[in-house]
Write a protein that holds these residues in place. Structure first.
Motif, PDB file in Angstrom:
ATOM      1  N   LEU A 213       0.845  -1.196   0.000  1.00  0.00           N
ATOM      2  CA  LEU A 213       0.000   0.000   0.000  1.00  0.00           C
ATOM      3  C   LEU A 213       0.886   1.254   0.000  1.00  0.00           C
ATOM      4  CD1 LEU A 213      -2.890   1.026   0.067  1.00  0.00           C
ATOM      5  CD2 LEU A 213      -2.862   0.850   2.559  1.00  0.00           C
ATOM      6  N   TYR A 214       1.957   1.201   0.786  1.00  0.00           N
ATOM      7  CA  TYR A 214       2.911   2.319   0.802  1.00  0.00           C
ATOM      8  C   TYR A 214       3.498   2.531  -0.600  1.00  0.00           C
ATOM      9  CZ  TYR A 214       3.197   2.857   5.926  1.00  0.00           C
ATOM     10  OH  TYR A 214       2.929   3.120   7.238  1.00  0.00           O
TER      11      TYR A 214
ATOM     12  N   ARG B  14       2.204   1.720  -3.526  1.00  0.00           N
ATOM     13  CA  ARG B  14       1.218   2.255  -4.477  1.00  0.00           C
ATOM     14  C   ARG B  14       0.894   3.714  -4.174  1.00  0.00           C
ATOM     15  NH1 ARG B  14      -3.684  -0.893  -4.358  1.00  0.00           N
ATOM     16  NH2 ARG B  14      -3.065  -1.744  -2.355  1.00  0.00           N
ATOM     17  N   ALA B  15       0.852   4.052  -2.881  1.00  0.00           N
ATOM     18  CA  ALA B  15       0.598   5.455  -2.528  1.00  0.00           C
ATOM     19  C   ALA B  15       1.763   6.330  -2.991  1.00  0.00           C
ATOM     20  CB  ALA B  15       0.408   5.581  -1.019  1.00  0.00           C
TER      21      ALA B  15
END
Lengths: 236, 292
Positions: free
Chosen positions: B170-171, B173-174
């Motif tokens: 998630l990190y 992709r963010a």
């Protein structure tokens, strides 16, 4: 709670902030007003560590923030609603919220409370954030920041491009946060919206806070609004 | 053999190549997507995986334990080298896209020449860990190649899981989407960069470990994977993982079919022409962001 003293920052060799100072108490709402390019957004980003301060200090409950890397500041209690929302558009609504929740490892209770505040988001959790309407995107941007359970919320033009009903919803959210003891620092172009919700207004020009006043004082004497924002010049 | 049998063989060869290519190109695509770094040294990380596999096979008692050990040691060592390169080179030039191209060209030659000095100029074979043939009605086919395809598929799935289901993913992709806002939500962007560079290198190294029993380890073996990875990433769309996987299968299978029926050189010529066509018609790639 939040104390900013003599803060300065640069874009390359150009100094944007100079001797920028303000203070915020718990539950206080402070609006930053000023013309385009006055340094309002830069001030927010410098407080958040996204732009490196070249001088001065930012303290949150006595902790100096200018020495810390930007990614460590949110966990101390500063949350940000950026101008233009800047959601992670390819990520789902749920994933955007999860990024906020992960900052302090907040769980289901915080998530449920935030979704109570913005019930429309509950119906959109699996949807791509970029596919939401403008108003829903602003709600998500605010909800994502509130997932941090912040002490201070920084909002950069939260009502930009929103219809009146959404503006009212955002201002109501600010009042709720104020009631919960969260300090709010916001940049706003809509002067009436700012005056409706702020405890104090700080006028920014050439990267510094030139003057502060209460909304009541500005209703009585709007001269600073003419001077720093250009509002009502024709009438004046 | 009939035309159908030849065609089946070509598709089979192409599919195995496609899986390995997808693994290699995925690393390149991730590094570009998240860090905006065009890693010209990516092929050398593939080559390092193969050389480490040879080195480990020499130390291990038998081919199977050598292979299993290489699957662990290869990506770990190459990932470590990638983290060191990120810290010593990329961070110093502040991940500036133009500067990192020049810097990774330098890294390419440093790795290549270091391997030449330490390992030598010879191509060295690594024994396959398994010897068995899968019998089709028309021919027998290398079981090891099918295992390479299956392991590659497993690694691609594991990478998908990492990206979609974990905090680090998630990190990543963010950060790929908006690194400044990611920092405002506690994402340690510099550490994410190091992790992505290590992951990209690790995937390339794993591909190198998997193919070395088929190809032999050689200090110049990184050129083809680099060229094909760039072809795949440009066609698929820079930074688009879905596009990278689809393009890897289009290029891999068409490469296999054209190589069997015509020649490998023609396959490369056509792939390069396809890149030129995509760059003219859709510069962002088939699945990349449309230009503003």
């Amino acid at each position: 709670m939040l104390t900013v003293e003599a803060l300065s920052s640069h874009y390359g060799s150009v100094q944007v902030l100079r001797d920028f100072s303000l203070a915020l108490a718990p539950g206080e709402v402070l609006g930053l007003l000023g013309r385009n390019g006055a340094g309002k957004t830069t001030a927010m980003k410098t407080i958040l560590g996204l732009i490196r301060a070249s001088g001065g200090s930012v303290r949150l409950d006595g902790v100096e923030l200018t020495d810390l890397p930007a990614h460590r500041i949110p966990a101390l209690g500063l949350a940000y609603v950026p101008q233009g929302r800047r959601l992670f558009g390819e990520l789902s609504v749920e994933e955007n919220l999860r990024l906020g929740l992960m900052v302090k490892d907040k769980g289901k209770e915080t998530r449920a409370r935030i979704l109570d505040l913005f019930p429309v988001l509950s119906e959109r959790l699996g949807q791509r954030a970029g596919s939401l309407s403008g108003g829903e995107q602003q709600m998500l941007a605010t909800a994502r920041a509130l997932c941090l359970e912040p002490k201070v919320l920084l909002m950069d033009e939260p009502t930009e491009g929103l219809q009146p009903s959404m503006v009212a919803k955002i201002l109501e959210t600010v009042r709720v946060l104020k009631g919960q003891g969260v300090a709010v620092l916001f940049v706003e172009q809509k002067v009436e919206a700012a005056l409706a919700v702020a405890d104090r207004i700080a006028f920014v020009e050439n990267g510094t806070v030139c003057e502060t006043a209460t909304p009541e004082a500005l209703h009585a004497d709007p001269a600073p609004l003419y001077r720093y924002v250009g509002v009502g010049q024709d009438a004046g | 053999m009939s035309f159908g049998a030849y065609f089946f063989l070509a598709v089979l060869e192409g599919t195995v190549s496609a899986f390995v290519l997808a693994l290699t190109a995925l690393g390149l695509s991730l590094v570009f997507g998240v860090m905006r770094v065009v890693n010209v040294a990516h092929g050398e990380l593939f080559m390092l995986g193969a050389v480490i596999a040879w080195w480990v096979s020499q130390m291990a008692g038998d081919p199977l334990s050598g292979f299993l050990l290489a699957l662990v040691v290869g990506p770990l060592l190459v990932g470590g080298i990638a983290i060191a390169a990120d810290w010593a080179i990329l961070k110093r030039v502040d991940y500036n896209p133009e500067a990192t191209i020049v810097a990774t060209i330098g890294l390419l030659y440093i790795i290549q020449q270091s391997v030449l000095i330490l390992y030598g100029p010879d191509a060295r074979a690594v024994e396959a860990p398994f010897y068995f043939r899968v019998q089709f009605p028309w021919f027998g086919y290398s079981g090891y190649k099918l295992i390479v395809a299956a392991l590659s598929a497993g690694l691609l799935l594991a990478t998908w899981y990492l990206l979609k289901k974990t905090r680090l993913g998630l990190y990543m992709r963010a950060t790929q989407y908006d690194q400044e806002t990611a920092q405002a939500f506690g994402v340690p962007v510099r550490r994410v960069y190091a992790a992505v560079f290590a992951l990209g290198g690790g995937l390339a190294a794993l591909a190198g470990v998997l193919v070395v029993p088929i190809q032999q380890a050689h200090y110049l073996m990184g050129h083809d994977p680099l060229l094909l990875s760039f072809i795949v990433v440009i066609i698929g769309g820079l930074g688009s993982l879905r596009g990278t996987l689809i393009a890897a299968f289009v290029i891999g299978i068409s490469d296999g079919v054209i190589s069997v029926f015509f020649s490998p050189t023609l396959a490369k010529i056509l792939a390069t022409l396809l890149v030129a066509l995509v760059l003219v018609v859709r510069p962002g790639g088939l699945f990349g962001a449309k230009p503003a």
